[in-house]
Motif scaffolding. Structure first.
Motif, PDB file in Angstrom:
ATOM      1  N   ALA A  25       0.826  -1.210   0.000  1.00 13.44           N
ATOM      2  CA  ALA A  25       0.000   0.000   0.000  1.00 13.44           C
ATOM      3  C   ALA A  25       0.861   1.261   0.000  1.00 13.44           C
ATOM      4  O   ALA A  25       0.538   2.240  -0.672  1.00 13.44           O
ATOM      5  CB  ALA A  25      -0.935  -0.003   1.201  1.00 13.44           C
ATOM      6  N   LYS A  26       1.970   1.259   0.748  1.00 16.36           N
ATOM      7  CA  LYS A  26       2.875   2.410   0.753  1.00 16.36           C
ATOM      8  C   LYS A  26       3.545   2.546  -0.608  1.00 16.36           C
ATOM      9  O   LYS A  26       3.698   3.660  -1.130  1.00 16.36           O
ATOM     10  CB  LYS A  26       3.913   2.242   1.857  1.00 16.36           C
ATOM     11  N   ALA A  27       3.957   1.423  -1.204  1.00 18.99           N
ATOM     12  CA  ALA A  27       4.607   1.466  -2.512  1.00 18.99           C
ATOM     13  C   ALA A  27       3.702   2.087  -3.556  1.00 18.99           C
ATOM     14  O   ALA A  27       4.142   2.902  -4.383  1.00 18.99           O
ATOM     15  CB  ALA A  27       5.028   0.057  -2.933  1.00 18.99           C
ATOM     16  N   PHE A  28       2.418   1.735  -3.543  1.00 20.69           N
ATOM     17  CA  PHE A  28       1.468   2.290  -4.498  1.00 20.69           C
ATOM     18  C   PHE A  28       1.127   3.735  -4.186  1.00 20.69           C
ATOM     19  O   PHE A  28       0.765   4.506  -5.081  1.00 20.69           O
ATOM     20  CB  PHE A  28       0.180   1.454  -4.522  1.00 20.69           C
ATOM     21  N   ASP A  29       1.232   4.108  -2.935  1.00 21.78           N
ATOM     22  CA  ASP A  29       0.795   5.444  -2.518  1.00 21.78           C
ATOM     23  C   ASP A  29       1.696   6.542  -3.067  1.00 21.78           C
ATOM     24  O   ASP A  29       1.226   7.470  -3.737  1.00 21.78           O
ATOM     25  CB  ASP A  29       0.745   5.493  -0.987  1.00 21.78           C
ATOM     26  N   ASP A  30       3.014   6.478  -2.797  1.00 19.95           N
ATOM     27  CA  ASP A  30       3.839   7.639  -3.140  1.00 19.95           C
ATOM     28  C   ASP A  30       5.295   7.317  -3.454  1.00 19.95           C
ATOM     29  O   ASP A  30       6.116   8.225  -3.582  1.00 19.95           O
ATOM     30  CB  ASP A  30       3.787   8.671  -2.015  1.00 19.95           C
ATOM     31  N   CYS A  31       5.645   6.038  -3.590  1.00 19.93           N
ATOM     32  CA  CYS A  31       7.048   5.683  -3.807  1.00 19.93           C
ATOM     33  C   CYS A  31       7.431   5.801  -5.279  1.00 19.93           C
ATOM     34  O   CYS A  31       6.594   5.635  -6.167  1.00 19.93           O
ATOM     35  CB  CYS A  31       7.317   4.262  -3.322  1.00 19.93           C
ATOM     36  N   ILE A  32       8.707   6.068  -5.522  1.00 23.44           N
ATOM     37  CA  ILE A  32       9.209   6.149  -6.892  1.00 23.44           C
ATOM     38  C   ILE A  32      10.538   5.406  -7.001  1.00 23.44           C
ATOM     39  O   ILE A  32      11.225   5.188  -6.002  1.00 23.44           O
ATOM     40  CB  ILE A  32       9.391   7.607  -7.371  1.00 23.44           C
ATOM     41  N   LEU A  33      10.867   5.009  -8.217  1.00 24.81           N
ATOM     42  CA  LEU A  33      12.227   4.606  -8.549  1.00 24.81           C
ATOM     43  C   LEU A  33      12.906   5.833  -9.124  1.00 24.81           C
ATOM     44  O   LEU A  33      12.557   6.305 -10.210  1.00 24.81           O
ATOM     45  CB  LEU A  33      12.233   3.455  -9.559  1.00 24.81           C
ATOM     46  N   ALA A  34      13.860   6.374  -8.377  1.00 22.60           N
ATOM     47  CA  ALA A  34      14.456   7.663  -8.725  1.00 22.60           C
ATOM     48  C   ALA A  34      15.735   7.492  -9.519  1.00 22.60           C
ATOM     49  O   ALA A  34      16.551   6.605  -9.236  1.00 22.60           O
ATOM     50  CB  ALA A  34      14.740   8.465  -7.457  1.00 22.60           C
TER      51      ALA A  34
END
Length: 424
Positions: free
Chosen positions: A186-195
């Motif tokens: 849920a956190k990964a889908f919420d606002d995480c990115i591969l920068a």
């Protein structure tokens, strides 16, 4: 078993980082001589919202990998499938930028008495940068992963969706372990990115080039550098979770756990609460370091030079952050904690990034001890001190942060005091 053997190659890495950052950082004491660690060289770094790359702390345990960006790939495994080149990540998905206050989970470890752990951070291992990359949600959807319930019912850590995303770093280890960290899907889908960019420039080598995971508002250890695998799983990483040799679970289940002296924390497949403070209050035995605890640092005055009031006042300025939660209030004391006054919050207000604060101090001549303490939107305020080791169970009720064997997630305000001389 992972060990803390000295790593001679860290000396060369540190020397090169100090050279490229040109005085913005300074080496931090590491009793194990294992980690490459440099932190902000000046308190004034914490008087500004955006941290220049030259002043951004660095912390990692293994050698920086020898990377060819043209051949580097990120494998999608477990419930996901596929592989992405860096070019695929840069061109095949939306480009977004997120502001993220990165804080090492060990920030404040050097303020524990007796000392604990190896890297003796003060408050210098925190920074805010703008990270540009591809949304993890877009990457996972394209690889066949269904998102958590989009009705809004599944919050981060909600037991109704117990899937986890495990990020694996491509940094080589001489101890047979794999650097792997799990976060709730849920956190990964919420606002995480591969920068792949940092403050508008290509990602520096020491910050995870060619691609790293950014988990806004969560401790730095979750923001895996040099990502070479993203694995969607039904649990956090445990030993045997990954299709590769080596020890898989050390960095999730052993290190970066908050516990009293002499305890070996039990592994967990999942936890219902990922809020670090909620875990400390009893939701999880031996908490994991996920989102950042509420904290603040005064940037100016910095205590290095005598201060002369302008028009009778001195501006006290600094930063405050609270992980996934918003900062609600910052208070300033100019008399060592006897009295407190509210500071003004100002500037950018992005989720996962710190806020600026300021306070006009009617300063009298002499020496003064300045303190700041922040409170988050849930009413949780920084404690005054770090407890004694045997005060673990009662620390939070006694305005203290629990001394813990790893020295993790400390947010006491008294150790971050600044002494200021005011000229008449």
């Amino acid at each position: 078993m992972v060990t803390e053997r000295p790593r001679p190659t860290r000396r060369g890495e540190i020397a090169e980082i100090l050279r490229t950052k040109a005085g913005g950082v300074t080496e931090t004491r590491d009793e194990a001589d294992k980690y490459t660690v440099v932190g902000a060289a000046r308190r004034r770094t914490f008087a500004n919202w955006l941290t220049p790359v030259a002043e951004h702390f660095v912390c990692h345990r293994n050698d920086i990998p020898d990377v060819d960006a043209e051949t580097w790939t990120v494998s999608l495994t477990g419930r996901a499938s596929g592989a992405l080149s860096v070019a695929d990540i840069e061109s095949g998905f939306p480009t977004v930028a997120v502001a993220h206050t990165m804080e090492c989970a060990g920030n404040g470890r050097g303020q524990h008495r007796p000392e604990t752990g190896s890297v003796q951070w003060g408050f210098e291992a925190a920074a805010t940068a703008l990270w540009t990359g591809a949304p993890v949600s877009s990457i996972l959807r394209a690889s066949g992963v269904d998102p958590p319930n989009e009705s809004g019912e599944n919050d981060v850590g909600d037991e109704s969706d117990e899937r986890w995303l495990t990020a694996v770093g491509g940094d080589p280890s001489d101890d047979g372990d794999v650097f792997a960290r799990s976060i709730p899907l849920a956190k990964a889908f919420d606002d995480c990115i591969l920068a792949y960019e940092m403050n508008g420039e290509p990602l520096p080598q020491e910050h995870g080039f060619p691609v790293r995971l950014i988990v806004p508002g969560w401790y730095g250890v979750n923001n895996v550098k040099w990502v070479d695998e993203l694995r969607v799983m039904d649990s956090m990483v445990v030993d045997g979770s990954l299709d590769r040799p080596g020890e898989h679970a050390f960095w999730q289940q052993v290190a970066y756990r908050i516990h009293p002296r002499g305890v070996d924390p039990e592994p967990n497949a999942s936890v219902e609460a990922v809020d670090t403070w909620e875990q400390l209050e009893g939701a999880v035995d031996h908490p994991y370091t996920f989102d950042e605890n509420v904290k603040s640092v005064i940037g100016t005055p910095d205590g290095e030079t005598t201060v002369t009031p302008k028009h009778g006042a001195v501006e006290v300025r600094g930063v405050a952050w609270a992980g996934d939660d918003a900062v609600d209030r910052v208070e300033i004391s100019t008399d060592g904690g006897r009295t407190w006054n509210d500071a003004e919050l100002f500037g950018p207000a992005y989720a996962g990034a710190w806020r600026l604060f300021r306070y006009d101090w009617r300063a009298e001549p002499g020496r003064h001890v300045l303190l700041s303490r922040a409170t988050d939107e849930l009413g949780r305020r920084q404690p005054a001190r770090i407890s004694e080791p045997d005060e673990w169970r009662d620390a939070l009720d006694d305005d203290a942060y629990p001394w813990n064997e790893g020295g993790y997630a400390a947010n006491a305000y008294e150790p971050n005091a600044v002494e200021v001389d005011v000229r008449g």
